[in-house]
Structures are given as structure tokens and as C-alpha cells.
Scaffold this motif. Structure first.
Motif, PDB file in Angstrom:
ATOM      1  N   ALA A   8       2.553  -5.343   7.554  1.00 46.37           N
ATOM      2  CA  ALA A   8       2.186  -6.554   6.795  1.00 46.37           C
ATOM      3  C   ALA A   8       2.502  -7.802   7.616  1.00 46.37           C
ATOM      4  N   ALA A  45       1.167   6.518  -1.359  1.00 41.78           N
ATOM      5  CA  ALA A  45       0.147   6.923  -2.331  1.00 41.78           C
ATOM      6  C   ALA A  45      -0.359   8.346  -2.096  1.00 41.78           C
ATOM      7  N   ALA A  49       5.487  -0.211   6.450  1.00 38.64           N
ATOM      8  CA  ALA A  49       4.723  -1.104   5.556  1.00 38.64           C
ATOM      9  C   ALA A  49       5.089  -2.557   5.828  1.00 38.64           C
ATOM     10  N   ASP A  50       6.375  -2.805   6.029  1.00 40.55           N
ATOM     11  CA  ASP A  50       6.865  -4.174   6.232  1.00 40.55           C
ATOM     12  C   ASP A  50       6.355  -4.765   7.555  1.00 40.55           C
ATOM     13  N   GLY A  53      -3.017   4.581   4.990  1.00 41.25           N
ATOM     14  CA  GLY A  53      -1.826   4.820   4.187  1.00 41.25           C
ATOM     15  C   GLY A  53      -1.498   6.282   4.013  1.00 41.25           C
ATOM     16  N   ALA A  69       9.161   2.985  -4.085  1.00 42.45           N
ATOM     17  CA  ALA A  69       7.707   2.827  -4.267  1.00 42.45           C
ATOM     18  C   ALA A  69       7.229   1.399  -4.035  1.00 42.45           C
ATOM     19  N   ASP A  70       7.994   0.404  -4.518  1.00 41.30           N
ATOM     20  CA  ASP A  70       7.570  -0.992  -4.384  1.00 41.30           C
ATOM     21  C   ASP A  70       7.449  -1.413  -2.929  1.00 41.30           C
ATOM     22  N   ARG A  71       8.397  -0.930  -2.116  1.00 37.16           N
ATOM     23  CA  ARG A  71       8.395  -1.335  -0.699  1.00 37.16           C
ATOM     24  C   ARG A  71       7.443  -0.488   0.133  1.00 37.16           C
ATOM     25  N   VAL A  72       7.239   0.751  -0.262  1.00 33.29           N
ATOM     26  CA  VAL A  72       6.392   1.658   0.522  1.00 33.29           C
ATOM     27  C   VAL A  72       4.908   1.357   0.280  1.00 33.29           C
ATOM     28  N   GLY A  73       4.577   0.944  -0.934  1.00 36.32           N
ATOM     29  CA  GLY A  73       3.204   0.556  -1.269  1.00 36.32           C
ATOM     30  C   GLY A  73       2.196   1.657  -0.982  1.00 36.32           C
ATOM     31  N   VAL A  74       1.135   1.315  -0.268  1.00 37.67           N
ATOM     32  CA  VAL A  74       0.025   2.244  -0.037  1.00 37.67           C
ATOM     33  C   VAL A  74       0.462   3.459   0.781  1.00 37.67           C
ATOM     34  N   ALA A 126       8.800   2.592   4.420  1.00 33.00           N
ATOM     35  CA  ALA A 126       8.930   1.221   3.888  1.00 33.00           C
ATOM     36  C   ALA A 126       8.962   0.221   5.039  1.00 33.00           C
TER      37      ALA A 126
END
Ligand code: BTN
Length: 275
Positions: free
Chosen positions: A200, A30, A196-197, A56, A22-27, A193
Motif C-alpha cells: 500500500a 481472502a 499488505a502494508d 492477494g 484480518a483488518d491489517r491483512v486485507g485482500v 500484514a
């Protein structure tokens, strides 16, 4: 606008790895819409994005009856055998490297989830031992109220059963390459993930980082002979690099060429015997 069918609940083997990351996947974790079978997850995601769906949101299906590939091709998507997912993005400004970056993300996610190193073939095909193991279909548009969007569709051949029989010699699967079963849900979560990385990274201006990562993943493809169609003629050359815009740089007998779209065939790709 296309009708959007009702989604079901995400199976445990997908939701558990997603919760762990969850921390790395973020939005991107959701709102995940799961379907047993759809025509195409990209078609569903584009329909949602046109209605204003937020960045997302992910559409993932166990099977597709009308999976779509690049250049109007079909994408074989039998039940349970592959990963068929589409992610809605709403970049604040144009991101010319987004499709290349998505290929890097898919390659990174596959490696983290399974240990398998995949090669990138321009612009963002996923290859292993000279055979295609996955691909990306990016589609952009604008919501009714004017907000632009990009849908990133990612397809990965996970089990041998995902391979289209007609192009079997040119396709492979993760399990065929590794010779063992892998967790589809973990691949799904790690690819998200990784999306997401890299997203960003692009958003904070890290284009050089993304281009560098693409070149590393493409190192076994660069330097080889390629050909492409131009009108009714076939052009040939050697793919040597990409430029800062993501265009493929090809050296030909007549000089250096920049290729920005379409299909380039790697004539030096000779698949090994069947996995
Ligand atoms: C290609 O290499 O031609 C791109 C293939 C993309 C396939 C994926 S599967 C999930 C998403 N939904 C689709 O209909 N296509 C993409």
C-alpha cells in the motif's frame, strides 16, 4: 501451463492468527490455499496467476519437495520446520522497488511476530548474526489474457530442522536465534500484514519511505567489504548504500559502481559459533 493440485483446508494454527489480523491483512487473507506438500509454492502461484488468479491469493505449504531459491538454487523445505509461502500481486504499474519492499515486509513481519530483529542483505536476503534465516524469490509474468503479475515467494527457517545440513554454518533459524519455540502461523499472518502494508505504501507513491525502511534494516550490512563475480574475475569494494532505483552502490578502488542484479557476497560476514 503447469497442473495446479487441489488445496486442503488451512490448519487452525494458521487460520486463527490470520482471522485476528484480518483488518491489517486485507485482500491477502481472502484466499489462502494450503498444501501439505507441493513441489514449490512459487510454481503453484505462477501457474494460478497465469490462469488469471486475482491479486492477494496466497499459496502456503507445510513442505516443499522442490523449493526454489534465487539464481537457480534449491530451498530446503522439510515438513513443519519453515514457512513456505507465495503471494500473487498485480501492480497497476511497474514497481521497481517491489522486491526490496518485500524484504522490508518480511523483516517487519518477523519482528512483530517474534521480536527477532533481522538484517537485510541486498537485495532481500534475511540474515541474523551473520547467518541466513530467510529469503525471497520474486517471479513475474503475464496471464493468458495479458494481465501482468508478480509472485513473491517467501521462505523462512523457523525451526532448526529447516536448515539444510550442507550449508548449516551459514544458515540459522528463528528458534535457534531466540532459543524458544515460535508460532509459525503467527509469523505467516504478520508477514502477510506487513506485505499488505508496504505494498500500500508503494502504491500511494511512498518509495522514499520504503527505501528509508530498507536502509534501517540493512544498517549492519552497509559499510562492509563485498565481492561479486564479473565474467571470470572477482570484483571487490565496499557496499555503501542503495540508490532510488534499489541498485546497490559499491565503492571500489576504480570508482563508484551500481549493481542491479546478481549475487553480491559480503566478505565481512563472519558467523558466530553454531546457535
Ligand atoms: C533465496 O534466498 O534464494 C530465495 C528463497 C525463496 C524460498 C521461497 S519458499 C516459498 C517460495 N517457494 C519456492 O519454491 N521458493 C520460495
Amino acid at each position: 501451463m503447469a497442473h495446479v493440485p487441489t488445496s486442503g483446508s488451512l490448519p487452525r494454527h494458521f487460520s486463527e492468527p490470520l482471522e485476528r489480523l484480518a483488518d491489517r491483512v486485507g485482500v491477502f487473507g481472502a484466499r489462502v490455499l494450503w498444501f501439505e506438500e507441493v513441489g514449490s509454492t512459487n510454481t503453484i502461484a505462477v501457474g494460478l496467476a497465469e490462469r488469471g488468479e486475482e491479486e492477494g491469493t496466497v499459496v502456503v505449504a507445510d513442505a516443499q519437495s522442490a523449493g526454489r531459491g534465487r539464481l537457480g538454487r534449491t530451498w530446503a523445505s522439510p515438513p513443519g520446520a519453515g514457512l513456505y509461502m507465495s503471494v500473487i500481486l498485480r501492480p497497476a504499474e511497474t514497481m521497481p522497488l517491489l522486491t526490496l519492499a518485500a524484504g522490508v515486509a518480511a523483516a517487519n513481519g518477523l519482528y512483530t511476530a517474534t521480536g527477532l530483529t533481522v538484517d537485510l542483505k541486498w537485495p532481500n536476503d534475511l540474515y541474523c548474526g551473520g547467518r541466513k534465516v530467510g529469503g525471497l524469490l520474486a517471479e513475474s509474468g503475464r496471464a493468458a489474457q495479458g494481465k501482468p503479475f508478480v509472485v513473491l515467494g517467501i521462505g523462512v527457517n523457523v525451526q532448526r530442522a529447516s536448515l539444510p545440513s550442507t550449508v548449516d554454518a551459514r544458515a540459522t533459524s528463528i528458534e535457534a536465534e531466540l532459543g524458544r519455540p515460535v508460532e509459525r502461523g503467527l509469523i505467516f499472518a504478520e508477514v502477510l500484514a506487513a506485505v499488505a502494508d508496504v505494498y500500500a505504501t508503494l502504491a500511494r507513491g511512498g518509495s522514499a519511505e520504503v527505501l528509508g525502511a530498507w536502509r534501517v534494516r540493512a544498517q549492519r550490512m552497509l559499510g562492509r567489504a563485498v565481492e561479486w563475480d564479473e565474467g571470470s574475475s572477482v570484483q571487490t569494494g565496499r557496499a555503501v548504500d542503495i540508490d532510488d532505483t534499489g541498485a546497490l552502490i559499491v565503492e571500489t578502488a576504480g570508482g563508484t559502481r551500481r549493481i542491479v542484479a546478481g549475487e553480491v557476497r559480503w566478505s565481512g560476514l563472519t558467523p558466530r559459533t553454531s546457535p
